[in-house]
Design an enzyme around this catalytic site. Structure first.
Site, PDB file in Angstrom:
ATOM      1  N   CYS A 271      39.145  53.148 -51.357  1.00  0.00           N
ATOM      2  CA  CYS A 271      39.379  54.191 -50.669  1.00  0.00           C
ATOM      3  C   CYS A 271      37.762  54.875 -50.932  1.00  0.00           C
ATOM      4  O   CYS A 271      37.275  55.276 -49.676  1.00  0.00           O
ATOM      5  CB  CYS A 271      40.223  55.115 -51.409  1.00  0.00           C
ATOM      6  SG  CYS A 271      41.890  54.598 -51.161  1.00  0.00           S
TER       7      CYS A 271
HETATM    8  N1  NAD Z   1      44.756  50.682 -53.143  1.00  0.00           N
HETATM    9  C1  NAD Z   1      44.979  52.009 -53.093  1.00  0.00           C
HETATM   10  O1  NAD Z   1      44.689  52.647 -54.318  1.00  0.00           O
HETATM   11  C2  NAD Z   1      45.155  52.600 -51.781  1.00  0.00           C
HETATM   12  C3  NAD Z   1      45.416  54.045 -51.762  1.00  0.00           C
HETATM   13  C4  NAD Z   1      45.658  54.984 -50.887  1.00  0.00           C
HETATM   14  C5  NAD Z   1      45.830  54.430 -49.689  1.00  0.00           C
HETATM   15  N2  NAD Z   1      45.332  53.154 -49.318  1.00  0.00           N
HETATM   16  C6  NAD Z   1      45.202  52.404 -48.084  1.00  0.00           C
HETATM   17  O2  NAD Z   1      46.181  51.494 -47.683  1.00  0.00           O
HETATM   18  C7  NAD Z   1      45.940  50.656 -46.995  1.00  0.00           C
HETATM   19  C8  NAD Z   1      46.278  49.253 -47.463  1.00  0.00           C
HETATM   20  O3  NAD Z   1      45.765  49.071 -48.873  1.00  0.00           O
HETATM   21  P1  NAD Z   1      45.859  48.187 -50.048  1.00  0.00           P
HETATM   22  O4  NAD Z   1      45.112  48.867 -51.108  1.00  0.00           O
HETATM   23  O5  NAD Z   1      47.317  48.030 -50.079  1.00  0.00           O
HETATM   24  O6  NAD Z   1      45.393  46.740 -49.364  1.00  0.00           O
HETATM   25  P2  NAD Z   1      45.657  45.256 -49.885  1.00  0.00           P
HETATM   26  O7  NAD Z   1      44.675  44.367 -49.330  1.00  0.00           O
HETATM   27  O8  NAD Z   1      46.141  45.442 -51.169  1.00  0.00           O
HETATM   28  O9  NAD Z   1      47.041  44.716 -49.089  1.00  0.00           O
HETATM   29  C9  NAD Z   1      47.159  44.693 -47.666  1.00  0.00           C
HETATM   30  C10 NAD Z   1      48.305  43.584 -47.574  1.00  0.00           C
HETATM   31  O10 NAD Z   1      48.321  43.558 -46.012  1.00  0.00           O
HETATM   32  C11 NAD Z   1      48.349  42.214 -45.727  1.00  0.00           C
HETATM   33  N3  NAD Z   1      48.136  42.115 -44.199  1.00  0.00           N
HETATM   34  C12 NAD Z   1      46.946  42.213 -43.715  1.00  0.00           C
HETATM   35  N4  NAD Z   1      47.278  42.094 -42.232  1.00  0.00           N
HETATM   36  C13 NAD Z   1      48.412  41.985 -42.112  1.00  0.00           C
HETATM   37  C14 NAD Z   1      49.423  41.937 -41.099  1.00  0.00           C
HETATM   38  N5  NAD Z   1      48.764  41.785 -39.758  1.00  0.00           N
HETATM   39  N6  NAD Z   1      50.592  41.600 -41.132  1.00  0.00           N
HETATM   40  C15 NAD Z   1      51.119  41.647 -42.525  1.00  0.00           C
HETATM   41  N7  NAD Z   1      50.380  41.842 -43.574  1.00  0.00           N
HETATM   42  C16 NAD Z   1      49.041  42.029 -43.506  1.00  0.00           C
HETATM   43  C17 NAD Z   1      47.470  41.583 -46.747  1.00  0.00           C
HETATM   44  O11 NAD Z   1      47.615  40.237 -46.897  1.00  0.00           O
HETATM   45  C18 NAD Z   1      47.530  42.284 -47.863  1.00  0.00           C
HETATM   46  O12 NAD Z   1      48.737  41.684 -48.671  1.00  0.00           O
HETATM   47  C19 NAD Z   1      44.451  50.864 -46.678  1.00  0.00           C
HETATM   48  O13 NAD Z   1      44.349  51.466 -45.438  1.00  0.00           O
HETATM   49  C20 NAD Z   1      43.900  51.610 -48.018  1.00  0.00           C
HETATM   50  O14 NAD Z   1      42.775  52.324 -47.780  1.00  0.00           O
HETATM   51  C21 NAD Z   1      44.933  52.031 -50.541  1.00  0.00           C
END
Ligand code: NAD
Length: 434
Positions: A271
Site C-alpha cells: 500500500c
Molecule cells: N495487503 C494489504 O495489507 C492490503 C490492504 C488494503 C488493500 N490492499 C489492496 O488489495 C488488493 C489485493 O492485495 P493483496 O495484498 O490481497 O494481494 P495478494 O497478492 O496477497 O493477493 C492477490 C491474489 O489475487 C490472485 N489473482 C491475481 N489475478 C487474479 C485473477 N485474475 N483472478 C483470480 N485471482 C487472481 C493472486 O493469485 C493472489 O492470490 C490490492 O489492490 C492492494 O493494494 C492490500
C-alpha cells in the site's frame, strides 16, 4: 425468486471472492463465518488447494478459523472463473501493483473485469476492493462489465469498497473497522452497504465510487507523508546530536493535534509505497502535480540508502570497512510480526550492502528464503555464536520474538533502524535518528 436484497438479508446469497490473498482470504472467511456460502476464485492453484484443505497461507487467517468453514462446505475455492456466473455477489481483490517505471498496473483489474463480463448475469452485485486511483470503477470496470450487454443500475450493480486490513494486527479486523462503500448508482450503494453490514460493525456509504477510491488512497498517502516527515526529522536529529525517539516520546504527551509516527528503514507492503504513485499519476492527467505526495515518496525511498551510509560510518568509526564486513540483517519483512516481504526496504538494504562488498546474511522467523537482485538467500540460524561473529547486526524489522537484550549482549555492533533497542544504553548500539 427472491431478489438480491432478500438473499443478502437471509444470508442465502452466494458470495464470490476473486483473489484469495491478504485481502481476499480474510474477507472470504468473514462471510463464510457469518453463514454465507462463499466461492473463492484464484489463478494460483496452490492457493486454491490450500483453501480446500482448510490450510491457511495468510498469517492473519488461522487454519483454525478457515478449516471449519471449509468442512461445513461454506467456503470452497476454484480456479474456474466461469463459476462466477453462479454467485450473487462478486468482490474483486486482485493486486494493483506498479510497473517498473512506477505507473499504475491495472492489468489484473482489467483482466478480471473482462473475465467477469463473460459470466455476468442480471441481479449480480460486483464490488471492487483493490486499491486504485479515483475513477477506476467508473472508467475501467463499468464499461468492461457493460460490454456484456447488461446495464449497471438496471441489470447488475457495481460499487467500490476499499479494504482496510491492518496486517499483523490483533486489534483490528473487518468487524471493528468501519467499511466505506460508494456505488455507481443509489441501489448499488444500498446493496453494497447491506452486504458489508453482515460482517462489518459499521458501514459508511459515500456519494460515489470516486470518493470511496480517493478515501482509501488518501489514508495511505497520509501515512506516507507523515512517515516521510518523521524520517526527515530523524536525519536532522542525527545531524544535531539529538534522539528523534526521545523527541517523539515527548511530543506524544500532547493530548491533541499530534499523532506519533516513527522513522524506519523505508516503507514497504502493498500500500504505502504504491498508492502515492496511483494518485500522482492520475493527477498528472489533469495537469496537476502532487508535489507534496511525490516528495514524501522520494524521501521514504531514500531511507535504505541512508541506512547503508550510516552502517558504513558506524563500521568506519570502529576501524572496519563495509567491503568485506560480515553483516546479519534481523527481520526482512516490511513490518513486524508479518510474513510479507513485498517492497520491503530490508531487501533493498541487503542488495545495496552486497553491492558494496559486504558479506550479508539474514534471519527472519517468518521468511525462510528471499530473492534479491544479487541472488537467493536463506534465513540463517540465530544464536549467540552467530551474533558474536558478525561485524554488524542490522535490525530492519523488530519482530516480537527477538530478544533485544540477548542481541545487545552478544553483538559487537548493532545498527537499529526501528528504535527496538531504546531504553538499552550500550556503546555497541547505533540507532537511526540519533
Ligand atoms: N495487503 C494489504 O495489507 C492490503 C490492504 C488494503 C488493500 N490492499 C489492496 O488489495 C488488493 C489485493 O492485495 P493483496 O495484498 O490481497 O494481494 P495478494 O497478492 O496477497 O493477493 C492477490 C491474489 O489475487 C490472485 N489473482 C491475481 N489475478 C487474479 C485473477 N485474475 N483472478 C483470480 N485471482 C487472481 C493472486 O493469485 C493472489 O492470490 C490490492 O489492490 C492492494 O493494494 C492490500
Amino acid at each position: 425468486m427472491p431478489g438480491l436484497e432478500a438473499k443478502i438479508k437471509d444470508r442465502s446469497a452466494v458470495i464470490g471472492i476473486v483473489g484469495l490473498g491478504y485481502v481476499g482470504l480474510p474477507l472470504a472467511v468473514a462471510f463464510a463465518t457469518a453463514g454465507f456460502k462463499v466461492l473463492g476464485v484464484d489463478i494460483r492453484q496452490s492457493n486454491v488447494n490450500s483453501v480446500n484443505r482448510g490450510e491457511s497461507y495468510i498469517a492473519d487467517v488461522s487454519s483454525d478459523s478457515l478449516s471449519p468453514v471449509v468442512t461445513r462446505k461454506l467456503l470452497e475455492a476454484t480456479t474456474d472463473q466461469s463459476r462466477l456466473g453462479s454467485v450473487d455477489v462478486i468482490c474483486i481483490c486482485v493486486p494493483t501493483p506498479l510497473t517498473s517505471t512506477k505507473d499504475p498496473d491495472l492489468s489484473y483489474v482489467i483482466h478480471e473485469s473482462e473475465e467477469i463480463s463473460k459470466y455476468l448475469r442480471p441481479g449480480q452485485l460486483v464490488v471492487l476492493e483493490s486499491t486504485t486511483y479515483p475513477g477506476t470503477t467508473r472508467q475501467v470496470v463499468l464499461p468492461t462489465l457493460e460490454s456484456s450487454g447488461l446495464r449497471c443500475g438496471a441489470d447488475f450493480y457495481l460499487a467500490y469498497s476499499p479494504e482496510r486490513v491492518d496486517p499483523g494486527s490483533k486489534e483490528h479486523d473487518i468487524r471493528n473497522t468501519p467499511k466505506i462503500v460508494g456505488g455507481i448508482d443509489p441501489q448499488s450503494t444500498h446493496l453494497a452497504q447491506l452486504l458489508y453490514s453482515q460482517v462489518a460493525g459499521t458501514v459508511l456509504p459515500v456519494s460515489c465510487p470516486e470518493v470511496a477510491e480517493m478515501t482509501k488512497v488518501f489514508e495511505n498517502v497520509f501515512r506516507s507523508v507523515n512517515i516521510a516527515l518523521v524520517n526527515e526529522l530523524a536525519r536532522l536529529c542525527e545531524r544535531m546530536g539529538l534522539s528523534v525517539w526521545e523527541v517523539i516520546e515527548a511530543a506524544s504527551t500532547k493530548p491533541f493535534g499530534y499523532m506519533p509516527f516513527v522513522p524506519g528503514p523505508g516503507v514497504g507492503g502493498h500500500c504505502i509505497p504504491l498508492d502515492p504513485y496511483y494518485l500522482a499519476n492520475k493527477a498528472r492527467e489533469l495537469d496537476f502535480h502532487t508535489r507534496f505526495i511525490e516528495l514524501a515518496a522520494e524521501i521514504n525511498e531514500q531511507m535504505p540508502y541512508h541506512v547503508v551510509t550510516r552502517v558504513l560510518d558506524a563500521l568506519s568509526a570502529r576501524g572496519k570497512s563495509l567491503n568485506g564486513a560480515r553483516i546479519v540483517v534481523l527481520g526482512v519483512t516490511y513490518k513486524k510480526d508479518v510474513a510479507d516481504t513485498r517492497e520491503s526496504p530490508a531487501l533493498k538494504i541487503i542488495q545495496l550492502l552486497r553491492e558494496k562488498g559486504a558479506e550479508v546474511s539474514y534471519h527472519d522467523p517468518y521468511v525462510p528464503q528471499i530473492h534479491v537482485s544479487t541472488g537467493d538467500m536463506e534465513s540463517v540460524q540465530l544464536d549467540g555464536e552467530l551474533l558474536g561473529s558478525m561485524d554488524c547486526v542490522l535490525i530492519a524489522a523488530d519482530h516480537s520474538s527477538y530478544d533485544m537484550n540477548e542481541v545487545v549482549a552478544r553483538a559487537k555492533l548493532i545498527f537499529d533502524t526501528k528504535g527496538a533497542t531504546r531504553g538499552l544504553k550500550r556503546a555497541n548500539i547505533v540507532r537511526l535518528g540519533e
